[in-house]
Design a protein around this motif. Sequence first.
Motif, PDB file in Angstrom:
ATOM      1  N   GLY A  73       0.585  -1.066  -0.140  1.00 32.84           N
ATOM      2  CA  GLY A  73       0.149  -0.024  -0.148  1.00 32.84           C
ATOM      3  C   GLY A  73       0.741   1.240   0.086  1.00 32.84           C
ATOM      4  O   GLY A  73       0.562   2.152  -0.587  1.00 32.84           O
ATOM      5  N   ASP A  74       1.799   1.125   0.751  1.00 31.62           N
ATOM      6  CA  ASP A  74       2.716   2.515   0.770  1.00 31.62           C
ATOM      7  C   ASP A  74       3.697   2.783  -0.312  1.00 31.62           C
ATOM      8  O   ASP A  74       4.208   3.637  -0.892  1.00 31.62           O
ATOM      9  CB  ASP A  74       3.681   2.540   2.122  1.00 31.62           C
ATOM     10  N   VAL A  75       4.050   1.490  -1.204  1.00 33.06           N
ATOM     11  CA  VAL A  75       4.813   1.795  -2.387  1.00 33.06           C
ATOM     12  C   VAL A  75       4.022   1.808  -3.660  1.00 33.06           C
ATOM     13  O   VAL A  75       4.155   2.625  -4.617  1.00 33.06           O
ATOM     14  CB  VAL A  75       5.818   0.356  -2.441  1.00 33.06           C
ATOM     15  N   PHE A  76       2.946   0.878  -3.896  1.00 31.65           N
ATOM     16  CA  PHE A  76       2.255   0.663  -4.902  1.00 31.65           C
ATOM     17  C   PHE A  76       0.932   1.696  -4.787  1.00 31.65           C
ATOM     18  O   PHE A  76       0.228   1.833  -5.954  1.00 31.65           O
ATOM     19  CB  PHE A  76       1.942  -0.557  -5.332  1.00 31.65           C
ATOM     20  N   GLY A  77       0.328   1.700  -3.686  1.00 33.97           N
ATOM     21  CA  GLY A  77      -0.868   2.542  -3.502  1.00 33.97           C
ATOM     22  C   GLY A  77      -1.935   1.579  -2.680  1.00 33.97           C
ATOM     23  O   GLY A  77      -1.824   0.352  -2.652  1.00 33.97           O
ATOM     24  N   ARG A  78      -2.754   2.645  -1.744  1.00 32.01           N
ATOM     25  CA  ARG A  78      -3.719   1.877  -0.989  1.00 32.01           C
ATOM     26  C   ARG A  78      -4.711   1.043  -2.044  1.00 32.01           C
ATOM     27  O   ARG A  78      -5.188   0.022  -1.359  1.00 32.01           O
ATOM     28  CB  ARG A  78      -4.610   3.174  -0.565  1.00 32.01           C
ATOM     29  N   SER A 216       2.115  12.344  -2.102  1.00 29.05           N
ATOM     30  CA  SER A 216       3.370  11.935  -1.810  1.00 29.05           C
ATOM     31  C   SER A 216       4.166  11.362  -2.642  1.00 29.05           C
ATOM     32  O   SER A 216       5.370  11.407  -2.554  1.00 29.05           O
ATOM     33  CB  SER A 216       3.007  11.034  -0.583  1.00 29.05           C
ATOM     34  N   GLU A 217       3.503  10.538  -3.400  1.00 27.75           N
ATOM     35  CA  GLU A 217       4.194  10.000  -4.558  1.00 27.75           C
ATOM     36  C   GLU A 217       5.122  10.755  -5.375  1.00 27.75           C
ATOM     37  O   GLU A 217       6.169  10.679  -5.884  1.00 27.75           O
ATOM     38  CB  GLU A 217       3.401   8.910  -5.231  1.00 27.75           C
ATOM     39  N   ALA A 218       4.224  11.828  -5.953  1.00 27.30           N
ATOM     40  CA  ALA A 218       4.989  13.090  -6.691  1.00 27.30           C
ATOM     41  C   ALA A 218       5.817  13.699  -6.170  1.00 27.30           C
ATOM     42  O   ALA A 218       6.783  14.015  -6.713  1.00 27.30           O
ATOM     43  CB  ALA A 218       3.403  13.902  -7.166  1.00 27.30           C
ATOM     44  N   PHE A 365       1.307   7.788  12.337  1.00 27.76           N
ATOM     45  CA  PHE A 365       2.340   7.668  11.115  1.00 27.76           C
ATOM     46  C   PHE A 365       2.172   8.531  10.082  1.00 27.76           C
ATOM     47  O   PHE A 365       1.064   8.698   9.706  1.00 27.76           O
ATOM     48  CB  PHE A 365       2.338   6.099  10.629  1.00 27.76           C
ATOM     49  N   PRO A 366       3.204   8.807   9.189  1.00 27.18           N
ATOM     50  CA  PRO A 366       3.096   9.966   8.149  1.00 27.18           C
ATOM     51  C   PRO A 366       2.688   8.954   6.950  1.00 27.18           C
ATOM     52  O   PRO A 366       2.405   7.919   7.046  1.00 27.18           O
ATOM     53  CB  PRO A 366       4.461  10.556   7.871  1.00 27.18           C
ATOM     54  N   VAL A 367       2.464   9.819   5.900  1.00 35.38           N
ATOM     55  CA  VAL A 367       1.759   9.157   4.582  1.00 35.38           C
ATOM     56  C   VAL A 367       2.707   8.108   4.227  1.00 35.38           C
ATOM     57  O   VAL A 367       2.310   7.143   3.536  1.00 35.38           O
ATOM     58  CB  VAL A 367       1.172  10.113   3.914  1.00 35.38           C
ATOM     59  N   GLU A 368       4.086   8.410   4.221  1.00 34.00           N
ATOM     60  CA  GLU A 368       4.892   7.624   3.497  1.00 34.00           C
ATOM     61  C   GLU A 368       5.309   6.255   3.988  1.00 34.00           C
ATOM     62  O   GLU A 368       5.473   5.154   3.383  1.00 34.00           O
ATOM     63  CB  GLU A 368       6.586   8.272   3.646  1.00 34.00           C
ATOM     64  N   VAL A 369       4.786   5.782   5.584  1.00 36.49           N
ATOM     65  CA  VAL A 369       4.810   4.659   6.131  1.00 36.49           C
ATOM     66  C   VAL A 369       3.535   4.260   6.898  1.00 36.49           C
ATOM     67  O   VAL A 369       3.455   3.602   7.700  1.00 36.49           O
ATOM     68  CB  VAL A 369       6.055   4.702   7.001  1.00 36.49           C
ATOM     69  N   ARG A 370       2.420   4.886   6.419  1.00 37.61           N
ATOM     70  CA  ARG A 370       1.325   4.823   7.366  1.00 37.61           C
ATOM     71  C   ARG A 370       0.728   3.429   7.241  1.00 37.61           C
ATOM     72  O   ARG A 370       0.229   3.111   8.135  1.00 37.61           O
ATOM     73  CB  ARG A 370       0.141   5.850   6.635  1.00 37.61           C
TER      74      ARG A 370
END
Length: 481
Positions: A73-78, A216-218, A365-370
């Motif tokens: 979810g954190d790398v490819f998307g929720r 965050s991804e952008a 947790f922040p969005v990057e590792v939420r």
Amino acid sequence: MGAAREDVWHVIKTYWPLLLGNALEWYEFTLFGYLSPYFQVNFFQGSAVAAWLGFAITFVARPLGGVVLGLIGDVFGRKVAAFPSIFGMLLSTVLQGCLPTYQSGPAAGFLGLCLLVVLRLLQGIFTGGEIATVSTYITEVGNPRSLASSLVMIPATASLGNLLSLLVTFSFEGALGDGAMTQWGWRLPFLLALLPGSLAIWGRRRLGETAMFLASEAEEQLETGKAKRAMIKIWELVASYWPQVLIGFGAVAALAVNLYGGMTWGLVSLKKHGLSIDFRTVAGATSNCVVLLMAPVVGCVADKHGAAWTQFITGVALAAVGMPLLISIEESVESPWLVVLFYGIGFGILQAFLMVHSLQVVELFPVEVRTAGMGLSYNVGFCLFGGFAPMVFEAAESLATWMPPLLLSLGGVVTASTTLVSLWLRSRGRIQLTHVRHTPYFYCCGKERFLNFQMQKSEEEIKAIEKKRSAIEGFQPVVDI
């Protein structure tokens, strides 16, 4: 109140596949608990403790699923993580209703037991990823002003799933009797999950990605591969956010012990104490209905006073009344309506106000590792305090009847103490506890308490933060048709 109702309705209307899948998850997850007497006979050679160990196996696998699917979810998307979690959970549940048992002979029984363990582990893996993904998704698409009101929909639909599990199980038990249920009837509740599960899978295919993840991804603009990014995120989670992970363990303790020790084990234990199936059904249904009815109230209270305040107060309440409540229930078997009152109203109110736990944990947790952070801390906490609770309660009762009630109260002590320690660390500037909305968190006596001095930004910093937040909120997720 009107704005919160509008925000929650938008979440339900747009993201119903997430909530339906969550209800299905808890329907499937609690089935084993209510059907444990039949698993005890068919798979565990008549041992109640071994049957509850089979229940706990699923919790052992949940942290792994929370981390693995959380990283996805954190790398490819929720959205990407939301699909395999519901599919795998449904498959592993339905197959449990197709297993051979010891009724077909020792070899078939041993094979069935081995396959049951494998399927329970798989169910735990996918369930661990499910709760992390859904909580993160709702947090990132919900309006910050009514975030608690939106997030309580997750435990509210969990209670709906629990209620359906109870009603289906006890309805079959009442219609078929213990003999037929032991022979083949226990399979039917598992097979019934196929239809709503297929609907949830279809709905999740249409969901879009959350705006916070896309922003965050952008912003990251990483040139590394996906595998390396996953390793970076898990290292960041362990190295930088381990205090928040530990806080997450304790934050879910009260809910986990209350749900699986007090409510699930307690209801099965009442059967052994001679309470009829009718009154057990009424008691269990009453507690879940109380949770559902109180969900809007709990959401409003948490939106006014904050997640930490609500968790602390309810943890103290469980510590104070948990022991006398469970003792009163067990001693009132001869007066069934008192059991309904104590179990249904008492556990229902406690469970309702503990529904804010998901907001407290996901905000750590922040969005990057939420998603990975939520998956790890939530599921390890549930494994330690919830998964083994029925087995520990069962073993403890054989030593002393007052021990299970004492363990129930200790769950409230853990959550209340964890919340206080986290607030103290926040006030010292050691950790940041909120990453979506900073207030209210512990609003008491007309003031936000335990503020982190590093969070007291200048006006320029506040304006910059609000500008960035508004840009993210204005970026609507795309819905695939």
